[in-house]
Scaffold this motif. Sequence first.
Motif, PDB file in Angstrom:
ATOM      1  N   VAL A  31       1.190  -1.059  -0.123  1.00 36.26           N
ATOM      2  CA  VAL A  31       0.406   0.018  -0.174  1.00 36.26           C
ATOM      3  C   VAL A  31       1.046   1.316  -0.407  1.00 36.26           C
ATOM      4  O   VAL A  31       0.041   2.379   0.033  1.00 36.26           O
ATOM      5  CB  VAL A  31      -0.978  -0.327   1.036  1.00 36.26           C
ATOM      6  CG1 VAL A  31      -1.883  -1.070   0.737  1.00 36.26           C
ATOM      7  CG2 VAL A  31      -0.111  -0.104   2.671  1.00 36.26           C
ATOM      8  N   ASP A  51      -5.205   9.820   3.556  1.00 36.03           N
ATOM      9  CA  ASP A  51      -4.419   8.836   1.970  1.00 36.03           C
ATOM     10  C   ASP A  51      -4.526   7.300   2.393  1.00 36.03           C
ATOM     11  O   ASP A  51      -4.725   6.608   1.434  1.00 36.03           O
ATOM     12  CB  ASP A  51      -3.745   9.637   2.049  1.00 36.03           C
ATOM     13  CG  ASP A  51      -3.149   9.404  -0.146  1.00 36.03           C
ATOM     14  OD1 ASP A  51      -4.007   9.268  -0.670  1.00 36.03           O
ATOM     15  OD2 ASP A  51      -1.855   8.782   0.025  1.00 36.03           O
ATOM     16  N   PHE A  54      -6.995   4.627   3.138  1.00 34.61           N
ATOM     17  CA  PHE A  54      -7.888   4.351   1.418  1.00 34.61           C
ATOM     18  C   PHE A  54      -6.725   3.514   0.867  1.00 34.61           C
ATOM     19  O   PHE A  54      -7.971   3.003   0.042  1.00 34.61           O
ATOM     20  CB  PHE A  54      -7.806   6.030   1.190  1.00 34.61           C
ATOM     21  CG  PHE A  54      -8.275   5.484  -0.856  1.00 34.61           C
ATOM     22  CD1 PHE A  54      -9.747   5.287  -0.361  1.00 34.61           C
ATOM     23  CD2 PHE A  54      -8.115   5.288  -1.655  1.00 34.61           C
ATOM     24  CE1 PHE A  54     -11.152   5.273  -1.750  1.00 34.61           C
ATOM     25  CE2 PHE A  54      -8.584   5.783  -2.698  1.00 34.61           C
ATOM     26  CZ  PHE A  54     -10.029   5.296  -2.954  1.00 34.61           C
ATOM     27  N   ARG A  55      -6.111   3.729   0.089  1.00 29.63           N
ATOM     28  CA  ARG A  55      -5.154   2.619   0.157  1.00 29.63           C
ATOM     29  C   ARG A  55      -5.221   1.630   0.717  1.00 29.63           C
ATOM     30  O   ARG A  55      -5.252   0.240   0.040  1.00 29.63           O
ATOM     31  CB  ARG A  55      -3.141   2.984   0.282  1.00 29.63           C
ATOM     32  CG  ARG A  55      -3.114   4.040  -1.053  1.00 29.63           C
ATOM     33  CD  ARG A  55      -1.638   4.534  -1.218  1.00 29.63           C
ATOM     34  NE  ARG A  55      -1.089   4.081  -0.239  1.00 29.63           N
ATOM     35  CZ  ARG A  55      -0.663   5.861   0.489  1.00 29.63           C
ATOM     36  NH1 ARG A  55      -0.812   6.808  -0.067  1.00 29.63           N
ATOM     37  NH2 ARG A  55       0.267   6.031   1.237  1.00 29.63           N
ATOM     38  N   SER A  57      -7.423  -0.083   2.292  1.00 28.51           N
ATOM     39  CA  SER A  57      -9.074   0.022   2.187  1.00 28.51           C
ATOM     40  C   SER A  57      -9.419  -0.457   0.845  1.00 28.51           C
ATOM     41  O   SER A  57     -10.087  -1.805   0.142  1.00 28.51           O
ATOM     42  CB  SER A  57     -10.185   0.905   1.834  1.00 28.51           C
ATOM     43  OG  SER A  57     -11.592   0.335   1.738  1.00 28.51           O
ATOM     44  N   GLU A  58      -8.302   0.483  -0.434  1.00 19.95           N
ATOM     45  CA  GLU A  58      -9.259  -0.627  -1.638  1.00 19.95           C
ATOM     46  C   GLU A  58      -8.163  -1.492  -2.006  1.00 19.95           C
ATOM     47  O   GLU A  58      -8.712  -2.588  -3.224  1.00 19.95           O
ATOM     48  CB  GLU A  58      -8.163   0.963  -3.245  1.00 19.95           C
ATOM     49  CG  GLU A  58      -9.055   1.877  -2.640  1.00 19.95           C
ATOM     50  CD  GLU A  58     -10.876   1.892  -3.128  1.00 19.95           C
ATOM     51  OE1 GLU A  58     -10.555   1.166  -4.746  1.00 19.95           O
ATOM     52  OE2 GLU A  58     -11.453   1.605  -2.824  1.00 19.95           O
ATOM     53  N   ARG A  59      -6.998  -1.721  -1.272  1.00 21.76           N
ATOM     54  CA  ARG A  59      -5.999  -2.738  -1.748  1.00 21.76           C
ATOM     55  C   ARG A  59      -7.134  -4.248  -0.843  1.00 21.76           C
ATOM     56  O   ARG A  59      -6.689  -5.668  -2.221  1.00 21.76           O
ATOM     57  CB  ARG A  59      -4.277  -2.796  -1.572  1.00 21.76           C
ATOM     58  CG  ARG A  59      -3.751  -3.949  -1.181  1.00 21.76           C
ATOM     59  CD  ARG A  59      -3.211  -4.315  -3.516  1.00 21.76           C
ATOM     60  NE  ARG A  59      -2.731  -5.295  -3.129  1.00 21.76           N
ATOM     61  CZ  ARG A  59      -2.069  -6.763  -2.912  1.00 21.76           C
ATOM     62  NH1 ARG A  59      -3.643  -7.151  -2.748  1.00 21.76           N
ATOM     63  NH2 ARG A  59      -1.262  -7.378  -2.536  1.00 21.76           N
ATOM     64  N   TRP A  60      -7.032  -4.362   0.358  1.00 22.86           N
ATOM     65  CA  TRP A  60      -7.058  -5.118   0.795  1.00 22.86           C
ATOM     66  C   TRP A  60      -8.531  -5.194   1.566  1.00 22.86           C
ATOM     67  O   TRP A  60      -9.120  -5.855   1.638  1.00 22.86           O
ATOM     68  CB  TRP A  60      -6.467  -5.009   2.203  1.00 22.86           C
ATOM     69  CG  TRP A  60      -4.695  -5.535   1.882  1.00 22.86           C
ATOM     70  CD1 TRP A  60      -4.240  -4.081   1.983  1.00 22.86           C
ATOM     71  CD2 TRP A  60      -4.903  -6.486   1.666  1.00 22.86           C
ATOM     72  NE1 TRP A  60      -3.060  -4.471   1.851  1.00 22.86           N
ATOM     73  CE2 TRP A  60      -3.214  -6.371   1.223  1.00 22.86           C
ATOM     74  CE3 TRP A  60      -4.923  -7.615   1.902  1.00 22.86           C
ATOM     75  CZ2 TRP A  60      -2.220  -6.805   1.049  1.00 22.86           C
ATOM     76  CZ3 TRP A  60      -4.040  -8.725   1.007  1.00 22.86           C
ATOM     77  CH2 TRP A  60      -2.649  -8.462   0.882  1.00 22.86           C
ATOM     78  N   GLY A  61      -9.498  -4.191   0.460  1.00 23.55           N
ATOM     79  CA  GLY A  61     -10.952  -5.092   0.133  1.00 23.55           C
ATOM     80  C   GLY A  61     -11.625  -5.078   1.470  1.00 23.55           C
ATOM     81  O   GLY A  61     -12.542  -5.054   2.030  1.00 23.55           O
ATOM     82  N   SER A  63     -13.649  -1.598   4.755  1.00 27.27           N
ATOM     83  CA  SER A  63     -14.063  -0.241   4.396  1.00 27.27           C
ATOM     84  C   SER A  63     -13.054   0.611   5.528  1.00 27.27           C
ATOM     85  O   SER A  63     -12.335   0.050   6.454  1.00 27.27           O
ATOM     86  CB  SER A  63     -15.071   0.276   4.476  1.00 27.27           C
ATOM     87  OG  SER A  63     -15.764  -0.552   6.605  1.00 27.27           O
ATOM     88  N   MET A  64     -13.349   1.687   5.305  1.00 23.71           N
ATOM     89  CA  MET A  64     -12.915   3.390   6.002  1.00 23.71           C
ATOM     90  C   MET A  64     -13.462   2.812   7.239  1.00 23.71           C
ATOM     91  O   MET A  64     -12.228   3.093   8.274  1.00 23.71           O
ATOM     92  CB  MET A  64     -13.360   3.936   5.277  1.00 23.71           C
ATOM     93  CG  MET A  64     -12.425   4.202   3.772  1.00 23.71           C
ATOM     94  SD  MET A  64     -10.236   4.697   4.022  1.00 23.71           S
ATOM     95  CE  MET A  64     -10.457   6.956   3.638  1.00 23.71           C
TER      96      MET A  64
END
Length: 91
Positions: A31, A51, A54-55, A57-61, A63-64
């Motif tokens: 990340v 930031d 978010f990385r 969250s997006e990479r590992w599925g 939520s924030m």
Amino acid sequence: MPKIDLESVGMRLTAVRTASGLTSGQFANTVSIDPSSYSKIELGKKPLNVDMGFRVSERWGVSMDFLYRGRLNEVPESIIRTLRAIENEDR
């Protein structure tokens, strides 16, 4: 205004990382977070900025809301099981 519990954020990050089977440094690299900074975040010594969150969250599925608040909606079961095990170790 409620404060973010840095130790809890770190524990949830540890759960995501442990469920992924990666070392701290390997996870940080996935990340684009400096490994030494990531270690401090995981220990609750440094905040996880948005930031970075978010990385993750997006990479590992996850939520924030999971990372910052601990809400378990739509979190993979393997991560929830790992988080529970880590929480039980701390008791």
